[in-house]
Design an enzyme around this catalytic site. Structure first.
Site, short mmCIF file in Angstrom:
data_model
loop_
_atom_site.label_atom_id
_atom_site.label_comp_id
_atom_site.label_asym_id
_atom_site.label_seq_id
_atom_site.Cartn_x
_atom_site.Cartn_y
_atom_site.Cartn_z
N LYS A 1 -21.25 40.67 -16.00
CA LYS A 1 -22.11 39.51 -16.16
C LYS A 1 -22.64 39.11 -14.84
O LYS A 1 -21.71 39.48 -13.49
CB LYS A 1 -21.61 38.13 -16.76
N ARG B 1 -14.60 25.27 -24.16
CA ARG B 1 -16.11 25.74 -23.91
C ARG B 1 -16.67 26.37 -25.24
O ARG B 1 -16.57 25.65 -26.43
CB ARG B 1 -16.11 26.76 -22.88
N TYR C 1 -31.41 24.10 14.45
CA TYR C 1 -31.82 22.85 13.77
C TYR C 1 -30.51 21.64 13.93
O TYR C 1 -29.52 21.96 13.92
CB TYR C 1 -31.97 22.90 12.48
N MET D 1 -32.49 29.38 7.33
CA MET D 1 -32.93 30.19 6.03
C MET D 1 -32.55 31.68 5.94
O MET D 1 -32.22 32.25 5.28
CB MET D 1 -34.26 29.80 5.70
C1 LIG Z 1 -16.27 35.70 -16.98
C2 LIG Z 1 -15.27 36.22 -18.34
C3 LIG Z 1 -14.15 36.99 -18.15
C4 LIG Z 1 -13.80 37.63 -16.68
O1 LIG Z 1 -13.25 36.70 -16.17
P1 LIG Z 1 -12.24 37.10 -14.46
O2 LIG Z 1 -11.56 35.97 -14.10
O3 LIG Z 1 -13.36 37.31 -13.49
O4 LIG Z 1 -11.59 38.30 -14.82
C5 LIG Z 1 -13.32 37.12 -19.15
N1 LIG Z 1 -13.66 36.60 -20.42
C6 LIG Z 1 -14.73 35.70 -20.44
C7 LIG Z 1 -15.01 35.23 -21.80
C8 LIG Z 1 -15.51 35.46 -19.28
O5 LIG Z 1 -16.56 34.53 -19.50
#
Ligand SMILES: *Cc1c(COP(=O)(O)O)cnc(C)c1O
Length: 405
Positions: free
Chosen positions: A49, A148, A286, A334
């Site tokens: 992701k 969540r 800056y 920047m």
């Molecule tokens: C991001 C995520 C993971 C991976 O987590 P890591 O700590 O980076 O290994 C696993 N399961 C879910 C549901 C996630 O959102």
């Protein structure tokens, strides 16, 4: 349209200033290390992701699949489509929520697999898929304490039974996510594990009592572990582990460092664009947050906060040049930063600066920045912008190129 020459010249020019190196050999090594912790029948999902935590999703996915991963995890539908468009055929689980009929049609069209968090969502999925006359594997998400996504673990059996009766949905897995797997104190993780086990037993009883398991249905796959839990205990692995951070060579916590040997995959590099001498009392950048207390060699480097260096690291970070540590001075701007390079008086324009990574005996990691900033390495990895081209280096790249011939 640019001609090929113009396109490659442009690509080369983008790498002139600053870039991110992705070590595919290190990536493959990390995947193999994590795989080595698993029982033979346990699958490894590589979580890609957020553009593979900033590393480039397609390259990472292809390398991880070659190195032993069999599943990919993404957060969104477009992230999944990007992998499919790159010709990747492995199963892809969307970890985030998807709800609308448009989203469901895209998921079905691109052969992605959704996470189901609520009964209402299951009904919309079932209805939309029935109208498409298409079946889809779905993954049931239980909330065992993360608060969540997911249905409360105590309602797991009801939810699973409902989904079993939804036309066109096939339950491929049941999963949950841990809130504190990287903590030294295992108390909360153990409680989440207990709840997951309780949900599993409740589901098994319900399937048995309602004779649903007599329909030749196999009990769905189970998964719970992220990187930290995968490193902690095989009891938490179930049928699959979902590994993000370790893939990229970082540890979720110091106490988990002795389990396997991981290698950082990402390095951030930039070039010196000007070198000058400033006199004692001269202010830099800056706001004059830095004033030279003596004559100083100052280097300007073409990378800044718009590339993803957090501005809060101003005056607090070091970079590496010729295997030496060099302090950054003044406010990070920047597009540029300034360095006190008095230890390298003959430094030349065009020399490479390692902003994050290894040079000689020194290594600056995302962990180090995270500690300075009071955040976590995940956030640092994800912070580098697309103005920095991702350049693949390492063994994995060569093997891949050969494989294609
Ligand atoms: C991001 C995520 C993971 C991976 O987590 P890591 O700590 O980076 O290994 C696993 N399961 C879910 C549901 C996630 O959102």
């Amino acid at each position: 349209m640019l001609s090929w020459d113009q396109t490659s010249a442009l690509a080369a020019m983008r790498c002139e200033r600053a870039w991110v190196e992705i070590d595919l050999a290190a990536l493959a090594h990390n995947v193999q290390q994590m795989k080595s912790l698993l029982a033979p029948q346990t699958q490894l999902m590589t979580v890609v992701k957020a553009d593979a935590y900033g590393h480039g999703a397609c390259t990472v996915a292809q390398t991880a699949l070659q190195a032993g991963a069999s599943w990919l995890g993404v957060a969104t539908i477009p992230e999944g489509i990007e992998l499919r468009q790159a010709g990747i055929n492995a199963p892809i689980l969307i970890l985030g929520a998807t709800n609308t009929p448009e989203q469901i049609r895209a998921i079905a069209q691109w052969n992605l697999q959704p996470t189901l968090c609520t009964p209402q969502q299951a009904l919309i999925f079932s209805e939309t898929l029935s109208s498409l006359n298409q079946n889809l594997p779905v993954h049931i998400k239980l909330d065992t304490g993360m608060s969540r996504l997911g249905t409360n673990w105590q309602e797991a059996a009801d939810f699973v039974q409902l989904v079993y009766h939804c036309p066109n949905l096939e339950i491929a897995s049941i999963y949950s996510h841990l809130a504190t797997a990287d903590s030294v104190d295992p108390t909360i993780m153990k409680e989440q594990h207990r709840r997951f086990e309780a949900a599993k037993n409740a589901i098994a009883n319900r399937l048995n009592n309602t004779k649903l398991d007599n329909l030749g249905r196999q009990f769905p796959r189970l998964h719970l572990a992220n990187t930290a839990a995968a490193l902690t205990s095989r009891n938490l692995h179930y049928d699959m582990v979902r590994v993000g951070l370790a893939t990229y060579g970082l540890y979720p916590a110091t106490h988990l460092k002795q389990v396997v040997e991981l290698k950082p995959v990402m390095q951030v590099k930039a070039r010196v664009t000007q070198v000058k001498t400033i006199t004692a009392g001269t202010g830099v950048s800056y706001g004059y947050q830095f004033i030279a207390d003596q004559e100083m060699r100052l280097a300007v480097v073409g990378i800044g906060y718009a590339d993803g260096i957090p501005r809060n690291l101003s005056n607090k970070m070091k970079v590496l040049i010729r295997g030496q540590q060099v302090p950054q001075v003044g406010a990070i701007t920047m597009d540029q930063i300034m360095l006190d390079v008095s230890v390298i008086p003959d430094l030349q324009v065009g020399e490479v600066v390692t902003v994050l990574g290894k040079d000689g005996n020194f290594q600056i990691g995302a962990d180090d920045w995270a500690e300075t900033l009071g955040t976590i390495s995940w956030e640092i990895l994800c912070s580098f912008k697309h103005r920095l081209p991702r350049v693949a280096v390492g063994e994995g790249r060569r093997q891949k190129a050969e494989g294609r011939r």
